[in-house]
Motif scaffolding. Sequence first.
Motif, PDB file in Angstrom:
ATOM      1  N   SER A 118     -89.768  29.681 -62.100  1.00  0.00           N
ATOM      2  CA  SER A 118     -90.877  30.557 -62.032  1.00  0.00           C
ATOM      3  C   SER A 118     -91.332  31.003 -63.476  1.00  0.00           C
ATOM      4  CB  SER A 118     -90.284  31.821 -61.310  1.00  0.00           C
ATOM      5  OG  SER A 118     -89.392  32.463 -62.121  1.00  0.00           O
ATOM      6  N   GLY A 119     -92.879  31.162 -63.266  1.00  0.00           N
ATOM      7  CA  GLY A 119     -93.493  31.289 -64.763  1.00  0.00           C
ATOM      8  C   GLY A 119     -92.713  32.672 -65.286  1.00  0.00           C
ATOM      9  N   HIS A 120     -92.300  32.282 -66.658  1.00  0.00           N
ATOM     10  CA  HIS A 120     -91.715  33.464 -67.343  1.00  0.00           C
ATOM     11  C   HIS A 120     -90.676  34.189 -66.570  1.00  0.00           C
ATOM     12  CE1 HIS A 120     -92.972  35.103 -71.227  1.00  0.00           C
ATOM     13  NE2 HIS A 120     -92.542  36.569 -70.812  1.00  0.00           N
ATOM     14  N   ASN A 121     -90.023  33.298 -65.839  1.00  0.00           N
ATOM     15  CA  ASN A 121     -88.691  33.731 -65.143  1.00  0.00           C
ATOM     16  C   ASN A 121     -89.058  34.948 -64.206  1.00  0.00           C
ATOM     17  OD1 ASN A 121     -85.876  33.415 -64.143  1.00  0.00           O
ATOM     18  ND2 ASN A 121     -85.284  35.070 -65.712  1.00  0.00           N
ATOM     19  N   SER A 122     -90.418  35.011 -63.771  1.00  0.00           N
ATOM     20  CA  SER A 122     -90.934  36.259 -63.010  1.00  0.00           C
ATOM     21  C   SER A 122     -90.268  36.156 -61.551  1.00  0.00           C
ATOM     22  CB  SER A 122     -92.282  36.218 -62.860  1.00  0.00           C
ATOM     23  OG  SER A 122     -92.938  34.974 -62.360  1.00  0.00           O
ATOM     24  N   GLN A 123     -89.778  35.145 -60.943  1.00  0.00           N
ATOM     25  CA  GLN A 123     -89.278  35.147 -59.619  1.00  0.00           C
ATOM     26  C   GLN A 123     -90.045  35.944 -58.478  1.00  0.00           C
ATOM     27  OE1 GLN A 123     -84.739  35.257 -59.778  1.00  0.00           O
ATOM     28  NE2 GLN A 123     -85.112  35.700 -61.915  1.00  0.00           N
ATOM     29  N   GLY A 124     -89.424  36.880 -58.155  1.00  0.00           N
ATOM     30  CA  GLY A 124     -90.549  37.782 -57.250  1.00  0.00           C
ATOM     31  C   GLY A 124     -90.997  37.465 -56.011  1.00  0.00           C
ATOM     32  N   ILE A 125     -90.160  36.395 -55.439  1.00  0.00           N
ATOM     33  CA  ILE A 125     -90.440  35.935 -54.001  1.00  0.00           C
ATOM     34  C   ILE A 125     -89.556  36.410 -53.010  1.00  0.00           C
ATOM     35  CG2 ILE A 125     -90.905  33.762 -52.438  1.00  0.00           C
ATOM     36  CD1 ILE A 125     -92.797  34.199 -55.001  1.00  0.00           C
ATOM     37  N   SER A 126     -90.014  36.850 -51.977  1.00  0.00           N
ATOM     38  CA  SER A 126     -89.056  37.241 -50.848  1.00  0.00           C
ATOM     39  C   SER A 126     -89.767  36.678 -49.647  1.00  0.00           C
ATOM     40  CB  SER A 126     -89.192  38.895 -50.731  1.00  0.00           C
ATOM     41  OG  SER A 126     -90.461  39.371 -50.262  1.00  0.00           O
ATOM     42  N   VAL A 186     -91.520  32.448 -44.049  1.00  0.00           N
ATOM     43  CA  VAL A 186     -92.866  33.075 -44.570  1.00  0.00           C
ATOM     44  C   VAL A 186     -92.534  33.510 -45.914  1.00  0.00           C
ATOM     45  CG1 VAL A 186     -94.864  34.489 -44.338  1.00  0.00           C
ATOM     46  CG2 VAL A 186     -93.448  33.772 -42.354  1.00  0.00           C
ATOM     47  N   ALA A 187     -92.911  32.954 -47.127  1.00  0.00           N
ATOM     48  CA  ALA A 187     -92.801  33.519 -48.511  1.00  0.00           C
ATOM     49  C   ALA A 187     -93.977  34.506 -49.035  1.00  0.00           C
ATOM     50  CB  ALA A 187     -92.782  32.017 -49.344  1.00  0.00           C
ATOM     51  N   ILE A 188     -93.588  35.549 -49.234  1.00  0.00           N
ATOM     52  CA  ILE A 188     -94.350  36.708 -49.753  1.00  0.00           C
ATOM     53  C   ILE A 188     -94.104  37.145 -51.051  1.00  0.00           C
ATOM     54  CG2 ILE A 188     -94.732  37.171 -47.209  1.00  0.00           C
ATOM     55  CD1 ILE A 188     -92.863  39.713 -47.927  1.00  0.00           C
ATOM     56  N   ALA A 189     -94.896  37.739 -51.600  1.00  0.00           N
ATOM     57  CA  ALA A 189     -94.811  38.196 -52.867  1.00  0.00           C
ATOM     58  C   ALA A 189     -95.884  39.229 -53.088  1.00  0.00           C
ATOM     59  CB  ALA A 189     -94.836  37.110 -54.113  1.00  0.00           C
ATOM     60  N   PRO A 190     -95.686  40.246 -54.248  1.00  0.00           N
ATOM     61  CA  PRO A 190     -96.933  41.112 -54.771  1.00  0.00           C
ATOM     62  C   PRO A 190     -97.873  40.269 -54.947  1.00  0.00           C
ATOM     63  CG  PRO A 190     -94.773  41.541 -55.535  1.00  0.00           C
ATOM     64  CD  PRO A 190     -94.530  40.476 -55.034  1.00  0.00           C
ATOM     65  N   LYS A 191     -99.238  41.005 -54.583  1.00  0.00           N
ATOM     66  CA  LYS A 191    -100.484  40.381 -54.868  1.00  0.00           C
ATOM     67  C   LYS A 191    -100.900  40.501 -56.260  1.00  0.00           C
ATOM     68  CE  LYS A 191    -102.480  41.377 -50.377  1.00  0.00           C
ATOM     69  NZ  LYS A 191    -103.370  42.138 -49.514  1.00  0.00           N
ATOM     70  N   ASP A 192    -100.265  41.093 -57.178  1.00  0.00           N
ATOM     71  CA  ASP A 192    -100.551  41.370 -58.398  1.00  0.00           C
ATOM     72  C   ASP A 192     -99.590  40.446 -59.521  1.00  0.00           C
ATOM     73  OD1 ASP A 192     -98.345  43.094 -58.247  1.00  0.00           O
ATOM     74  OD2 ASP A 192     -99.171  44.655 -59.150  1.00  0.00           O
ATOM     75  N   LEU A 193     -98.597  39.869 -58.703  1.00  0.00           N
ATOM     76  CA  LEU A 193     -97.608  38.842 -59.516  1.00  0.00           C
ATOM     77  C   LEU A 193     -98.373  37.354 -59.633  1.00  0.00           C
ATOM     78  CD1 LEU A 193     -95.008  38.695 -60.861  1.00  0.00           C
ATOM     79  CD2 LEU A 193     -94.197  37.858 -58.584  1.00  0.00           C
ATOM     80  N   LEU A 240     -96.839  43.017 -42.824  1.00  0.00           N
ATOM     81  CA  LEU A 240     -96.964  42.976 -44.153  1.00  0.00           C
ATOM     82  C   LEU A 240     -97.581  44.120 -45.072  1.00  0.00           C
ATOM     83  CD1 LEU A 240     -98.463  39.481 -45.140  1.00  0.00           C
ATOM     84  CD2 LEU A 240     -96.308  40.258 -45.478  1.00  0.00           C
ATOM     85  N   LYS A 241     -96.758  44.681 -46.110  1.00  0.00           N
ATOM     86  CA  LYS A 241     -97.281  45.734 -46.683  1.00  0.00           C
ATOM     87  C   LYS A 241     -98.696  45.453 -47.370  1.00  0.00           C
ATOM     88  CE  LYS A 241     -92.739  47.859 -47.589  1.00  0.00           C
ATOM     89  NZ  LYS A 241     -91.787  47.988 -48.372  1.00  0.00           N
ATOM     90  N   GLU A 242     -99.526  46.328 -47.671  1.00  0.00           N
ATOM     91  CA  GLU A 242    -100.999  46.038 -48.124  1.00  0.00           C
ATOM     92  C   GLU A 242    -100.780  45.289 -49.496  1.00  0.00           C
ATOM     93  OE1 GLU A 242    -104.582  45.828 -48.874  1.00  0.00           O
ATOM     94  OE2 GLU A 242    -104.026  46.383 -46.862  1.00  0.00           O
ATOM     95  N   GLU A 243     -99.774  45.494 -50.394  1.00  0.00           N
ATOM     96  CA  GLU A 243     -99.392  45.031 -51.741  1.00  0.00           C
ATOM     97  C   GLU A 243     -98.949  43.524 -51.759  1.00  0.00           C
ATOM     98  OE1 GLU A 243     -95.956  47.574 -51.211  1.00  0.00           O
ATOM     99  OE2 GLU A 243     -97.916  47.715 -50.593  1.00  0.00           O
ATOM    100  N   MET A 244     -98.447  43.187 -50.342  1.00  0.00           N
ATOM    101  CA  MET A 244     -97.815  41.879 -50.467  1.00  0.00           C
ATOM    102  C   MET A 244     -98.726  40.787 -49.960  1.00  0.00           C
ATOM    103  SD  MET A 244     -95.062  42.763 -51.681  1.00  0.00           S
ATOM    104  CE  MET A 244     -93.548  41.399 -51.141  1.00  0.00           C
ATOM    105  N   GLY A 245     -98.730  39.448 -50.364  1.00  0.00           N
ATOM    106  CA  GLY A 245     -99.401  38.305 -50.136  1.00  0.00           C
ATOM    107  C   GLY A 245     -98.588  37.242 -49.260  1.00  0.00           C
TER     108      GLY A 245
END
Length: 278
Positions: A118-126, A186-193, A240-245
């Motif tokens: 993951s870029g810069h070890n950001s991970q962040g996928i749920s 379904v893979a989701i993550a914050p839209k701003d990540l 889905l929460k609004e901030e998740m894509g």
Amino acid sequence: MGLIRVDLEKCERDGICVDVCPVHILVLNHDMRPEVAPGMAQYCIGCGHCVAACPHEALNNVRSPLAEQGKLPAYPVVDSETALAFLRSRRSIRRYTDFPVPRELIVRLLQAARYAPSGHNSQGISYIVVDELSALKRIRGLVADWMREVIVSQPEMANRLHMPGIVRAHERGEDLILRDAPALIVAIAPKDLRPAPITACLALEYVELYATTLSLGTCWAGYAQVCAQQYPPLAEYLRLKEEMGVLGMLMVGYPRYRYHRLPERNALQIEWFDAKSS
């Protein structure tokens, strides 16, 4: 305790940990021991390279503790021919048996996905996992509804993507959307990540490859994925929460058939860059 701790009795002062740090926060002090450069601890991305590369187990990092890192007995783990055959044996599966996938196997798949780059070890996928037949049926229906809208609003694109035929198949009870797969990841993550779209693709490819070792098959659910990104009713159904894509979807199940050959691909195209000719 600071970011790192060095076992002075084990440290051979070889500088390996310093050399492999991707963000260059480690330096060698006057005694040739590794330490964190002043003011740089905040930039540690917790990748664990410094700990993993030390052959003497002399370094510990609070963001990637030595005790949590498994030992790698040999490298490479498999020989090159076996690895290539394994990679080539993966197929996109569109015909599944009726057997449900045990949830513990889904968890094993997604545990493997955690180790993808993951870029810069950001991970962040749920992940959201759908394995109830009624829910899968509802998702298929929502995708078909979305396709009907696209057929009217963007007929050229809809025809190019075979949407009219897929909707007709859906109406007669044939599933060309989720292929009657018993589970959907379904893979989701914050839209701003920002690294998340690529991270999700890499994570789901880990799932695809690892699935074959568990006698499972997978296939990207592209229609449902795009639908979830463009059609609010599906995103709402998935809660889905609004901030998740939604960044990816994979169908998962037991393949109905076994493949006996390794299909060929287009010939490799490669060009060696010659700076002298520029």
